[in-house]
Design a protein around this motif. Structure first.
Motif, PDB file in Angstrom:
ATOM      1  N   ILE A  53       0.906  -1.116   0.034  1.00 34.00           N
ATOM      2  CA  ILE A  53       0.047   0.126   0.084  1.00 34.00           C
ATOM      3  C   ILE A  53       0.900   1.109   0.015  1.00 34.00           C
ATOM      4  O   ILE A  53       1.940   1.185   0.808  1.00 34.00           O
ATOM      5  CB  ILE A  53      -1.101   0.050   1.229  1.00 34.00           C
ATOM      6  N   ASN A  54       0.587   2.269  -0.860  1.00 36.31           N
ATOM      7  CA  ASN A  54       1.307   3.666  -0.718  1.00 36.31           C
ATOM      8  C   ASN A  54       0.817   4.383   0.296  1.00 36.31           C
ATOM      9  O   ASN A  54      -0.020   4.393   0.991  1.00 36.31           O
ATOM     10  CB  ASN A  54       1.220   4.148  -2.246  1.00 36.31           C
ATOM     11  N   ARG A  55       1.877   5.125   0.494  1.00 39.50           N
ATOM     12  CA  ARG A  55       1.658   6.252   1.758  1.00 39.50           C
ATOM     13  C   ARG A  55       0.164   7.110   1.780  1.00 39.50           C
ATOM     14  O   ARG A  55      -0.348   7.168   2.625  1.00 39.50           O
ATOM     15  CB  ARG A  55       2.993   7.216   1.766  1.00 39.50           C
ATOM     16  N   ARG A  56      -0.054   7.399   0.315  1.00 39.01           N
ATOM     17  CA  ARG A  56      -1.068   8.548   0.441  1.00 39.01           C
ATOM     18  C   ARG A  56      -2.513   7.503   0.762  1.00 39.01           C
ATOM     19  O   ARG A  56      -3.356   7.986   1.203  1.00 39.01           O
ATOM     20  CB  ARG A  56      -1.257   8.939  -0.798  1.00 39.01           C
ATOM     21  N   ASP A  57      -2.538   6.350  -0.125  1.00 43.87           N
ATOM     22  CA  ASP A  57      -3.681   5.505   0.143  1.00 43.87           C
ATOM     23  C   ASP A  57      -3.791   5.053   1.764  1.00 43.87           C
ATOM     24  O   ASP A  57      -5.062   5.189   2.273  1.00 43.87           O
ATOM     25  CB  ASP A  57      -3.567   4.242  -0.614  1.00 43.87           C
ATOM     26  N   TRP A  58      -2.721   4.825   2.484  1.00 39.23           N
ATOM     27  CA  TRP A  58      -2.793   4.544   3.766  1.00 39.23           C
ATOM     28  C   TRP A  58      -3.516   5.476   4.559  1.00 39.23           C
ATOM     29  O   TRP A  58      -3.934   5.613   5.333  1.00 39.23           O
ATOM     30  CB  TRP A  58      -1.496   4.104   4.184  1.00 39.23           C
ATOM     31  N   LEU A  59      -2.600   6.960   4.138  1.00 41.24           N
ATOM     32  CA  LEU A  59      -3.213   8.026   5.056  1.00 41.24           C
ATOM     33  C   LEU A  59      -4.783   8.353   4.693  1.00 41.24           C
ATOM     34  O   LEU A  59      -5.459   8.628   5.699  1.00 41.24           O
ATOM     35  CB  LEU A  59      -2.377   9.158   4.498  1.00 41.24           C
ATOM     36  N   LEU A  60      -5.315   8.255   3.404  1.00 37.74           N
ATOM     37  CA  LEU A  60      -6.608   8.393   3.156  1.00 37.74           C
ATOM     38  C   LEU A  60      -7.456   7.329   3.956  1.00 37.74           C
ATOM     39  O   LEU A  60      -8.356   7.855   4.622  1.00 37.74           O
ATOM     40  CB  LEU A  60      -6.615   8.322   1.694  1.00 37.74           C
ATOM     41  N   THR A  61      -7.011   6.229   3.977  1.00 38.02           N
ATOM     42  CA  THR A  61      -7.879   5.124   4.925  1.00 38.02           C
ATOM     43  C   THR A  61      -7.995   5.769   6.265  1.00 38.02           C
ATOM     44  O   THR A  61      -8.855   5.618   6.952  1.00 38.02           O
ATOM     45  CB  THR A  61      -6.991   3.730   4.827  1.00 38.02           C
ATOM     46  N   GLU A  62      -6.559   6.198   7.062  1.00 40.16           N
ATOM     47  CA  GLU A  62      -6.911   6.553   8.212  1.00 40.16           C
ATOM     48  C   GLU A  62      -7.716   7.639   8.595  1.00 40.16           C
ATOM     49  O   GLU A  62      -8.384   7.966   9.624  1.00 40.16           O
ATOM     50  CB  GLU A  62      -5.196   7.014   8.751  1.00 40.16           C
ATOM     51  N   ILE A  63      -7.600   8.910   7.264  1.00 38.13           N
ATOM     52  CA  ILE A  63      -8.762   9.829   7.681  1.00 38.13           C
ATOM     53  C   ILE A  63      -9.848   9.458   7.618  1.00 38.13           C
ATOM     54  O   ILE A  63     -10.660   9.934   8.230  1.00 38.13           O
ATOM     55  CB  ILE A  63      -8.410  10.870   6.534  1.00 38.13           C
ATOM     56  N   ARG A 113     -11.231   6.821   8.230  1.00 31.41           N
ATOM     57  CA  ARG A 113     -11.403   5.773   9.650  1.00 31.41           C
ATOM     58  C   ARG A 113     -11.746   6.646  10.804  1.00 31.41           C
ATOM     59  O   ARG A 113     -12.626   6.657  11.561  1.00 31.41           O
ATOM     60  CB  ARG A 113     -10.323   4.741   9.790  1.00 31.41           C
ATOM     61  N   SER A 114     -10.753   7.745  10.833  1.00 30.51           N
ATOM     62  CA  SER A 114     -10.929   8.737  12.266  1.00 30.51           C
ATOM     63  C   SER A 114     -12.004   9.697  11.929  1.00 30.51           C
ATOM     64  O   SER A 114     -12.455  10.438  12.990  1.00 30.51           O
ATOM     65  CB  SER A 114      -9.573   9.286  12.375  1.00 30.51           C
ATOM     66  N   GLY A 115     -12.109  10.267  10.645  1.00 29.99           N
ATOM     67  CA  GLY A 115     -12.978  11.631  10.251  1.00 29.99           C
ATOM     68  C   GLY A 115     -12.331  12.862  11.117  1.00 29.99           C
ATOM     69  O   GLY A 115     -11.208  12.969  11.596  1.00 29.99           O
ATOM     70  N   GLY A 116     -13.237  13.537  11.074  1.00 24.46           N
ATOM     71  CA  GLY A 116     -12.992  15.041  11.562  1.00 24.46           C
ATOM     72  C   GLY A 116     -12.190  15.876  10.864  1.00 24.46           C
ATOM     73  O   GLY A 116     -12.074  15.724   9.556  1.00 24.46           O
ATOM     74  N   VAL A 117     -11.487  17.061  11.162  1.00 20.54           N
ATOM     75  CA  VAL A 117     -10.752  18.017  10.710  1.00 20.54           C
ATOM     76  C   VAL A 117      -9.351  17.593  10.559  1.00 20.54           C
ATOM     77  O   VAL A 117      -8.739  17.120  11.716  1.00 20.54           O
ATOM     78  CB  VAL A 117     -11.079  19.414  11.213  1.00 20.54           C
ATOM     79  N   TRP A 118      -8.692  17.803   9.565  1.00 23.00           N
ATOM     80  CA  TRP A 118      -7.281  17.433   9.580  1.00 23.00           C
ATOM     81  C   TRP A 118      -6.357  18.393   9.132  1.00 23.00           C
ATOM     82  O   TRP A 118      -6.555  19.335   8.198  1.00 23.00           O
ATOM     83  CB  TRP A 118      -7.127  16.243   8.577  1.00 23.00           C
ATOM     84  N   THR A 119      -5.353  18.769   9.859  1.00 22.31           N
ATOM     85  CA  THR A 119      -4.266  19.707   9.604  1.00 22.31           C
ATOM     86  C   THR A 119      -2.953  18.935   9.365  1.00 22.31           C
ATOM     87  O   THR A 119      -2.838  17.608   9.673  1.00 22.31           O
ATOM     88  CB  THR A 119      -4.196  20.557  10.738  1.00 22.31           C
ATOM     89  N   LYS A 137     -14.195  13.740   2.254  1.00 22.48           N
ATOM     90  CA  LYS A 137     -15.264  13.951   1.477  1.00 22.48           C
ATOM     91  C   LYS A 137     -16.331  12.778   1.834  1.00 22.48           C
ATOM     92  O   LYS A 137     -16.067  11.572   1.771  1.00 22.48           O
ATOM     93  CB  LYS A 137     -14.998  13.906  -0.080  1.00 22.48           C
ATOM     94  N   SER A 138     -17.630  13.188   1.857  1.00 22.30           N
ATOM     95  CA  SER A 138     -18.682  12.313   2.111  1.00 22.30           C
ATOM     96  C   SER A 138     -18.556  11.019   0.908  1.00 22.30           C
ATOM     97  O   SER A 138     -18.587  11.427  -0.094  1.00 22.30           O
ATOM     98  CB  SER A 138     -19.986  12.670   2.359  1.00 22.30           C
ATOM     99  N   LEU A 139     -18.714   9.790   1.418  1.00 20.99           N
ATOM    100  CA  LEU A 139     -18.978   8.702   0.450  1.00 20.99           C
ATOM    101  C   LEU A 139     -20.305   8.211   0.812  1.00 20.99           C
ATOM    102  O   LEU A 139     -20.909   7.539   1.481  1.00 20.99           O
ATOM    103  CB  LEU A 139     -18.056   7.700   1.027  1.00 20.99           C
ATOM    104  N   THR A 140     -21.291   8.902  -0.365  1.00 18.19           N
ATOM    105  CA  THR A 140     -22.648   8.773  -0.043  1.00 18.19           C
ATOM    106  C   THR A 140     -22.971   7.696  -1.089  1.00 18.19           C
ATOM    107  O   THR A 140     -22.572   7.704  -2.212  1.00 18.19           O
ATOM    108  CB  THR A 140     -23.481  10.119  -0.623  1.00 18.19           C
ATOM    109  N   ARG A 141     -23.911   6.857  -0.911  1.00 13.16           N
ATOM    110  CA  ARG A 141     -24.304   5.914  -1.642  1.00 13.16           C
ATOM    111  C   ARG A 141     -25.845   6.252  -2.150  1.00 13.16           C
ATOM    112  O   ARG A 141     -26.652   6.723  -1.521  1.00 13.16           O
ATOM    113  CB  ARG A 141     -24.422   4.631  -0.849  1.00 13.16           C
ATOM    114  N   ARG A 142     -25.628   6.188  -3.536  1.00 15.66           N
ATOM    115  CA  ARG A 142     -26.971   6.546  -4.061  1.00 15.66           C
ATOM    116  C   ARG A 142     -27.816   5.325  -4.203  1.00 15.66           C
ATOM    117  O   ARG A 142     -27.463   4.126  -4.704  1.00 15.66           O
ATOM    118  CB  ARG A 142     -26.820   6.996  -5.476  1.00 15.66           C
ATOM    119  N   ALA A 143     -29.217   5.486  -4.061  1.00 19.90           N
ATOM    120  CA  ALA A 143     -30.150   4.620  -4.121  1.00 19.90           C
ATOM    121  C   ALA A 143     -30.388   4.214  -5.528  1.00 19.90           C
ATOM    122  O   ALA A 143     -30.628   4.888  -6.249  1.00 19.90           O
ATOM    123  CB  ALA A 143     -31.601   4.801  -3.521  1.00 19.90           C
TER     124      ALA A 143
END
Length: 81
Positions: free
Chosen positions: A5-15, A17-23, A73-79
């Motif tokens: 897994i590359n660093r950015r994909d790992w970071l996106l998964t962590e973001i 998973r944790s949610g919230g505001v990131w700095t 960004k919200s991962l919304t599922r469309r019906a």
């Protein structure tokens, strides 16, 4: 054998998973405990910018503090119709 897994994909998964505001500072702290513990401030800044340009994060500039923050960004599922 596990998929690398590359660093950015790992970071996106962590973001996501944790949610919230990131700095940049929050990313630095998370990366310290990651498979890439030597990643520093400039790498964190570039990773957040790249993830925002991919459309995975929403960047917001604070007019008062002049700091940029990111939220997943919200991962919304469309019906189905």
């Amino acid at each position: 054998m596990t998929d690398p897994i590359n660093r950015r994909d790992w970071l996106l998964t962590e973001i996501r998973r944790s949610g919230g505001v990131w700095t940049v500072r929050r990313v630095e702290a998370v990366m310290h405990a990651s498979p890439w513990p030597t990643s520093k401030r400039n790498t964190a800044r570039k990773d957040l910018k790249a993830l925002a340009s991919r459309g995975a994060l929403v960047a917001r500039d604070d007019a008062i503090t002049h700091r940029r923050t990111y939220t997943p960004k919200s991962l919304t599922r469309r019906a189905a119709a």
